[in-house]
Structure formats: structure tokens, C-alpha cells
Design a protein around this motif. Structure first.
Motif: not given
Length: 131
Positions: A91-92, A96-102, A105-108
Motif C-alpha cells: 500500500v505504501e 505515490p502512484k494513486w495519490e494524484q488520481f485520488l 489531478r491525474a488519470q488512473t
């Protein structure tokens, strides 16, 4: 005088009869009192036995509660701890991969497939299998 003598004999017999009845009644009273004492003793013994039994049950329940409390606070199996550690590390690593999506601000992230909403199509046989 004969009448006094006959009356006195009659009174003596009556007196003896009353004394024998009194003796019978006294014996019955003593027996009844003895029965009551015995009954009270048995009730006391039964109450003492019930008290001891209840105390033993209470001790057993408290001991079981302590064992259950101890089990709650035991460490989980090492395999479970290992799986939890690996899960949280994953999870940790993924944050970083999911933070912007969540944050919107970004795509999946790469590797995530969106589910396509498919409608059931009677004329298309694969549509039933996809559902």
C-alpha cells in the motif's frame, strides 16, 4: 360414702386418661420440633452447598473470562503478521502512484483497468457470458 369412693375412682381414671393424653401430645410436640430442626438443618446444608456451587461456577466463569482476555491480547500468528507487513508495504509503495488520481489531478495509474459497463444483448451470445 360409697358414692364418694366411686366418684373418686372415676376421677382418678379420668386423671390417668388425661395424663396419658398429655404424654402423647408432649411426645408428638417433641417429634414435630425434632422434624423442624432436621428440616432446618437440611435447608441450611442445601443453602451452603448451593453457595459453594455458585462460588465455584463464578470462579470458573472468571477464569474463562481471563483466558479469553489473554487470547485477545496474544500476538497473531507469524504468517499473519508477515502478510500484514507485506500488504502495508504494498500500500505504501502504491500511494505515490494513486495519490494524484485520488485527488482528481491525474488519470488512473498504469496497470489499472476500468470496468466497462456492458448492456445485456440478447442477439449477441457473448453478452450473456460477459454479464
Amino acid at each position: 360414702m360409697a358414692s364418694y369412693l366411686a366418684q373418686e375412682v372415676q376421677l382418678a381414671r379420668r386423671h390417668d386418661k388425661i395424663l396419658s393424653q398429655r404424654l402423647v401430645l408432649l411426645q408428638q410436640m417433641e417429634n414435630h420440633l425434632g422434624d423442624k430442626k432436621t428440616e432446618k438443618t437440611l435447608q441450611t446444608q442445601a443453602a451452603d452447598a448451593a453457595y459453594k456451587r455458585n462460588a465455584a461456577l463464578l470462579n470458573d466463569i472468571e477464569a474463562a473470562e481471563k483466558r479469553l482476555q489473554a487470547r485477545i491480547h496474544l500476538q497473531p500468528h507469524p504468517d499473519i503478521v508477515n502478510l500484514e507487513t507485506l500488504y502495508w508495504a504494498s500500500v505504501e509503495e502504491s500511494i505515490p502512484k494513486w495519490e494524484q488520481f485520488l485527488l482528481g489531478r491525474a488519470q488512473t495509474p498504469v496497470g489499472f483497468k476500468k470496468k466497462k459497463s456492458t448492456k445485456y444483448n440478447i442477439s449477441h451470445p457473448e453478452g450473456a457470458a460477459q454479464r
